[in-house]
Each structure stands twice: as C-alpha cells, then as structure tokens.
Design a protein around this motif. Structure first.
Motif, PDB file in Angstrom:
ATOM      1  N   HIS A  76       0.651  -1.063   0.423  1.00  0.00           N
ATOM      2  CA  HIS A  76       0.054   0.101  -0.122  1.00  0.00           C
ATOM      3  C   HIS A  76       0.823   1.439  -0.572  1.00  0.00           C
ATOM      4  O   HIS A  76       1.820   1.406   0.727  1.00  0.00           O
ATOM      5  N   GLY A  77       0.748   2.310  -0.137  1.00  0.00           N
ATOM      6  CA  GLY A  77       1.094   3.777  -0.520  1.00  0.00           C
ATOM      7  C   GLY A  77       2.397   3.637  -1.884  1.00  0.00           C
ATOM      8  O   GLY A  77       3.593   3.887  -1.841  1.00  0.00           O
ATOM      9  N   ALA A  78       2.106   2.765  -2.654  1.00  0.00           N
ATOM     10  CA  ALA A  78       2.999   2.814  -3.664  1.00  0.00           C
ATOM     11  C   ALA A  78       3.024   1.938  -5.095  1.00  0.00           C
ATOM     12  O   ALA A  78       1.832   1.149  -5.088  1.00  0.00           O
ATOM     13  N   ALA A  79       3.647   2.694  -6.265  1.00  0.00           N
ATOM     14  CA  ALA A  79       3.195   1.723  -7.273  1.00  0.00           C
ATOM     15  C   ALA A  79       4.367   0.647  -7.608  1.00  0.00           C
ATOM     16  O   ALA A  79       5.227   1.388  -7.761  1.00  0.00           O
ATOM     17  N   MET A  80       4.026  -0.149  -8.771  1.00  0.00           N
ATOM     18  CA  MET A  80       4.441  -0.958  -9.351  1.00  0.00           C
ATOM     19  C   MET A  80       4.359  -0.525 -10.858  1.00  0.00           C
ATOM     20  O   MET A  80       3.212  -0.982 -10.923  1.00  0.00           O
TER      21      MET A  80
ATOM     22  N   LYS B  93     -14.100  12.899   1.470  1.00  0.00           N
ATOM     23  CA  LYS B  93     -14.442  10.979   1.622  1.00  0.00           C
ATOM     24  C   LYS B  93     -14.558  10.493   0.089  1.00  0.00           C
ATOM     25  O   LYS B  93     -14.735   9.645  -1.169  1.00  0.00           O
ATOM     26  N   ARG B  94     -16.182  11.404   0.303  1.00  0.00           N
ATOM     27  CA  ARG B  94     -17.443  11.114  -1.181  1.00  0.00           C
ATOM     28  C   ARG B  94     -16.313  11.635  -2.701  1.00  0.00           C
ATOM     29  O   ARG B  94     -16.723  11.219  -3.469  1.00  0.00           O
ATOM     30  N   PHE B  95     -15.092  12.722  -2.160  1.00  0.00           N
ATOM     31  CA  PHE B  95     -14.895  13.405  -3.437  1.00  0.00           C
ATOM     32  C   PHE B  95     -14.027  12.422  -4.172  1.00  0.00           C
ATOM     33  O   PHE B  95     -13.755  12.492  -5.136  1.00  0.00           O
ATOM     34  N   GLN B  96     -13.155  11.678  -3.201  1.00  0.00           N
ATOM     35  CA  GLN B  96     -11.964  10.742  -3.564  1.00  0.00           C
ATOM     36  C   GLN B  96     -12.599   9.429  -4.322  1.00  0.00           C
ATOM     37  O   GLN B  96     -12.725   9.156  -5.031  1.00  0.00           O
ATOM     38  N   ARG B  97     -14.006   9.295  -3.671  1.00  0.00           N
ATOM     39  CA  ARG B  97     -14.373   8.302  -4.087  1.00  0.00           C
ATOM     40  C   ARG B  97     -15.338   8.303  -5.275  1.00  0.00           C
ATOM     41  O   ARG B  97     -15.415   7.098  -6.103  1.00  0.00           O
ATOM     42  N   TYR B  98     -15.291   9.600  -5.679  1.00  0.00           N
ATOM     43  CA  TYR B  98     -16.215   9.959  -7.377  1.00  0.00           C
ATOM     44  C   TYR B  98     -15.281   9.402  -8.647  1.00  0.00           C
ATOM     45  O   TYR B  98     -16.013   9.019  -9.207  1.00  0.00           O
ATOM     46  N   PHE B  99     -13.898   9.635  -8.341  1.00  0.00           N
ATOM     47  CA  PHE B  99     -12.980   9.028  -9.133  1.00  0.00           C
ATOM     48  C   PHE B  99     -12.994   7.815  -9.225  1.00  0.00           C
ATOM     49  O   PHE B  99     -12.009   7.366  -9.642  1.00  0.00           O
TER      50      PHE B  99
ATOM     51  N   ARG C 289       2.880  15.059  -8.746  1.00  0.00           N
ATOM     52  CA  ARG C 289       4.420  14.213  -8.045  1.00  0.00           C
ATOM     53  C   ARG C 289       3.356  12.966  -8.152  1.00  0.00           C
ATOM     54  O   ARG C 289       4.141  11.724  -7.994  1.00  0.00           O
ATOM     55  N   ALA C 290       2.216  13.291  -7.146  1.00  0.00           N
ATOM     56  CA  ALA C 290       1.630  12.003  -6.864  1.00  0.00           C
ATOM     57  C   ALA C 290       1.251  10.842  -7.856  1.00  0.00           C
ATOM     58  O   ALA C 290       0.885  10.865  -9.215  1.00  0.00           O
ATOM     59  N   LYS C 291       1.830   9.233  -7.170  1.00  0.00           N
ATOM     60  CA  LYS C 291       1.658   8.157  -8.217  1.00  0.00           C
ATOM     61  C   LYS C 291       0.482   7.412  -7.826  1.00  0.00           C
ATOM     62  O   LYS C 291       0.599   5.978  -8.368  1.00  0.00           O
ATOM     63  N   THR C 292      -0.005   7.347  -6.219  1.00  0.00           N
ATOM     64  CA  THR C 292      -1.067   6.571  -5.966  1.00  0.00           C
ATOM     65  C   THR C 292      -2.394   7.523  -5.327  1.00  0.00           C
ATOM     66  O   THR C 292      -1.807   8.857  -5.501  1.00  0.00           O
ATOM     67  N   TRP C 293      -2.954   6.453  -4.579  1.00  0.00           N
ATOM     68  CA  TRP C 293      -4.217   7.956  -4.624  1.00  0.00           C
ATOM     69  C   TRP C 293      -3.657   8.464  -3.160  1.00  0.00           C
ATOM     70  O   TRP C 293      -4.322   9.320  -3.080  1.00  0.00           O
ATOM     71  N   GLN C 294      -3.205   7.900  -2.588  1.00  0.00           N
ATOM     72  CA  GLN C 294      -2.153   8.310  -0.776  1.00  0.00           C
ATOM     73  C   GLN C 294      -1.838   9.641  -1.155  1.00  0.00           C
ATOM     74  O   GLN C 294      -1.735  10.324  -0.356  1.00  0.00           O
TER      75      GLN C 294
END
Length: 507
Positions: free
Chosen positions: A244-248, A322-328, A376-381
C-alpha cells in the motif's frame, strides 16, 4: 586489433597496410584516409582500436584530428608518425595521450616494437576493465540512469563476466513509494528476498534509489516459458501481500539497449496506479492500449465541502472529502492526468474560498508546493496527502494572545457576536473599566475593539455568502446585524462591494 591508417603519402600508407598483417594475422585494416578530416569521419564511423597517423597533412593535420576525436570520446590508441623531430610536435602528441611517437623514415624494428607495446597496453586495459566499468549492479544502475552508453566494450564485458548477451531477456520491476521510510524499505526488501528464495536458480539484481523513492528488481537470463510477470503478480497482488502507498511497474526487453528507454516509460506510466488501483502492476507497453473516459468535475461535492467548512462541521467536512475521493473510483476508468486536474482544481478553489472566508492567508500555505504534490503523486495516497496538507494548514496559526483580559474579551466576542455585545458589557464582566480594556485590546491586537468586532462579523458573513444559499437578511442576522441594509453598507465599506456582488464574484 582494428587499425585505421591516416597518411597523405600513398606509398607509406600502402607499406603500412601490407606490413600490419605480417606482424600479426589478427591485425585488421579497418580503413584508410589521406587527410585528418577524412580520418576523423572514419574514426567516428569505424571506431578503430589503433590509429596510425602522420602529423603534417592537407586539410587537417594528424594532431588536430586526434584532439577532435578524443574530445568526442574516442578511446583508440594512437601511433604518430612524423618526418620532423621538433620538440613541439612530440610535446603536443604527449599532451593528447598518444601511445607512440615515431620518426620517419620508419624503422621496421621500431615500428614492430611500437605495435607490440600498443597491444600490451590494450591487454592491460582489458584486465583493468571490470574495475573501471564496475560490477553488475553498478553497470545496470548506470544504464538506467543514463550514465553509461552501451558500447561494444560494455556489451562484451556483460557477456563475458555475467553471461548477459545483447539479446538476453531482462525483466524490470520498479516499485515507487509515496513515502520513503526505513520501515517501508526494509519490509519490501524482505518480501522480495523471500519470493526469490522460491526460485534459487534465478539470476537477479536489486537496486535501491532513495532519491527516486524506488526499489528496482532486475531479473535476467531466464527461460521464455518461465513467465516471470505472472510469477511476480501472483505474489505481490495477493490481498495480504499488497504494497500500500506504492506504485509498481513492469517491463521486459529482449535487447539490453532498450532497457533505459523502457525504464523511463515505466516511470512515466506509474501514475496509472491511481485510476487502476494498487491491485494492479502497471505493465509497459501493454498500458498504451488502455482506453479511458472523460471525467466531469464534481462541482456539487465542492459546494457541499464549502458549506461544511462554513458550518465548522469537521465530521461533515471529512465525509465530503471521502465522497470526493470515491467519485473517481467508480466503475469508469479515467486518465491519471484527468484526475489530477480535478484535484488541482478542487484544491485551488478551496484555497481561494478559505482565503476569502478569512480562514487562510498566503503565509499559511505554499500553493506551488501543493501543486507539486499533486503532480508528483503516483497513488491515491499521494493525492490524499495533498488535500490533507491543505486541510492541515487551516488550523489557526495566529499569534497567541498573551494578555488574559484581551484573550477573554476575544473569546466573548466569538461567542456573542450575533447579539451585539459591547465593550462596556465585556468590561463589566471582566471587572475592569471600558477605557482600560480598550487600551489593552488595541495594544495586544493592533486594532481597536469596534473594528475587530466589525471585521469578525464580516468574515463570518463572507463564509455564509460563499458556503450557503441563505437570503441576505438571514446572513445579516447570523452576522449580528438586525438591519440588512445597514449590513450591506458596512460590508461594502469593509470589502469594496455589496454582499450580492461578492457572492457572484467569488462563488
């Protein structure tokens, strides 16, 4: 050894061409040139091991040719021939690192010894090559970082030392961590090594790059039917094995010269972990075939967030986020750039709203840094961290009030501002005179009592104008003004526009 002969006198050139194979049948004449300009072009094209050149030639002399060639990275040995014994020529040749300097007419014994010394020097270089090039980890690291060109020397070294041919299969697993910590690093390395123990015969190299926040696993010289990708996915995508918190990201090449290109592509496409989730390893070039839909910005959620912030309802604020994040994260697949654009717009609008509402100042948050976090973000975290940073900055960062009387007075203003509380009333509650309280208030706050109350009420009104659909008279009453027209005059005096204009401009 491959030789290039650069000599303007055809008789000498032909003599050297006939002599070299007699000294050693393995000596190969790669090419010939009659001047330095033509010689430089052949050096670039043929990449000889040894250059035999005259000094004085038309168009470009031999020393100028060598200087240009070495400046471009040529590593060939050089034997310089000259009919002139002037010290200046010899010194220039030595400065360039020329291996041998011979005077014309050429003596067969001297020429033969010069060729032998060049051969011995090349042999010493070959033995020293592993130390110069480095071990496998360093070679692969240099290739990935673009610090090493895959010239024949490097390819030969990889083949002889590690059995890696130019066309050997190489698989690369890149794991990027949004947060690089010692625990994340150690846990992941332990997991990789446990997985590799299942196949003791497999050849691999593990690299850590704290600057890039990456751990790279390179697998090589495996059989085509080993299906390395399925094997890796089978381990890392189990529910209890997810990182979790990682992109592979994953790629495979059958030509080591494509390794850096594919590595850079994997880095670029790691952000697809955002729409596809952490239960997927992004595979290049397969990711190029993904089809996405256009994401529509959820304006209604933004409005609900503003209302929750205005109401000071932390629980509702968290639910909106949370609702904003779940929207995507519904069944539709959006591009990561599309999602990031929405996050950037959300943060920008919230910053503007919070500044207008008086809850945020320019000193409270670095907008450029926030945009950088999103980019820079590569994950939801990574995206959630950006919004969390924005909300974290909303904490009151004003200087604490040292004076106890003023601190209590401010608390009463915040509690009773709707009822029209006065300086006299607060002073009476504190047991001091209004004049004394007024003086202390101005000294501590840098503003007089009535101006502070007016500004506080107007800030509350701003939040209600932007975060609710309340009528003007309702907002006036909530801000402590019983007369809506008087409220409008005070609001314009404070902000430069009427309440309705302010709402239309900023909402």
């Amino acid at each position: 050894m491959k030789f290039l002969i650069v000599e303007d006198e055809i008789r000498i050139r032909e003599g050297i061409r006939r002599l070299l194979p007699k000294l050693d049948p393995e000596n190969e004449i790669a090419g010939e040139a009659e001047n330095g300009e033509r010689g430089l072009a052949l050096i670039q094209k043929l990449r000889p091991d040894v250059i035999i050149t005259d000094v004085r030639m038309p168009v470009m002399d031999g020393l100028a040719m060598l200087e240009a060639a070495y400046r471009e990275g040529c590593a060939a040995k050089a034997i310089v021939l000259s009919a002139y014994s002037e010290f200046e020529y010899a010194r220039s040749a030595l400065r360039l690192g020329v291996t041998e300097y011979l005077l014309k007419p050429i003596n067969l014994a001297d020429f033969s010894c010069a060729i032998e010394r060049v051969k011995q020097e090349m042999e010493r270089d070959r033995k020293d090559r592993p130390e110069k090039i480095g071990g496998l980890d360093q070679v692969l690291r240099n290739i990935l970082n673009g610090d090493m060109e895959l010239e024949d020397e490097v390819l030969d070294y990889l083949k002889q030392r590690f059995g890696i041919n130019r066309t050997s299969a190489i698989a690369l697993l890149v794991t990027y961590f949004e947060e690089w910590t010692e625990k994340n690093r150690a846990d992941f390395l332990r997991k990789i090594k446990m997985i590799l123990m299942e196949r003791p015969g497999i050849l691999y190299c593990i690299q850590e790059d704290e600057k890039q926040r990456e751990i790279r696993l390179l697998l090589y010289n495996y059989r085509e039917n080993d299906n390395m990708k399925r094997w890796i996915q089978g381990h890392f995508l189990r529910e209890n094995e997810k990182v979790h918190g990682a992109a592979m990201g994953w790629t495979e090449v059958e030509d080591i010269r494509l390794l850096r290109e594919n590595y850079e592509a994997v880095q670029q496409y790691l952000e697809w972990t955002i729409p596809m989730g952490d239960d997927v390893i992004i595979s290049y070039p397969e990711i190029l075939n993904i089809q996405t839909e256009l994401c529509v910005y959820p304006l209604d959620i933004e409005e609900q967030m503003k209302a929750a912030v205005c109401a000071g309802d932390q629980e509702k604020t968290k639910k909106c986020l949370k609702r904003f994040q779940r929207y995507f994260q519904d069944k539709k697949l959006y591009s990561p750039q599309n999602i990031k654009d929405c996050y950037a717009r959300f943060c920008w609008n919230m910053i503007h709203f919070l500044k207008e509402a008086g809850s945020l100042s320019d000193e409270d948050i670095d907008q450029r840094e926030l945009l950088d976090l999103i980019t820079r973000a590569k994950t939801w975290q990574g995206l959630e961290d950006a919004v969390t940073e924005l909300l974290r900055e909303r904490k009151d960062t004003r200087n604490p009030i040292d004076n106890l009387n003023v601190r209590r007075a401010v608390a009463m203003i915040h509690e009773f501002y709707r009822t029209g509380i006065t300086l006299d009333e607060i002073a009476a509650r504190l047991g001091i005179t209004p004049e004394y309280l007024g003086t202390q208030f101005h000294q501590e706050m840098g503003i007089n009592f009535s101006a502070y109350v007016r500004k506080f009420r107007i800030e509350k009104a701003k939040k209600l104008l932007l975060g609710t659909d309340m009528k003007l008279y309702e907002i006036a009453a909530q801000a402590g003004y019983m007369d809506a027209k008087y409220f409008s005059r005070v609001f314009k005096a404070e902000t430069g526009m009427l309440p309705a204009e302010y709402r239309k401009t900023h909402k």
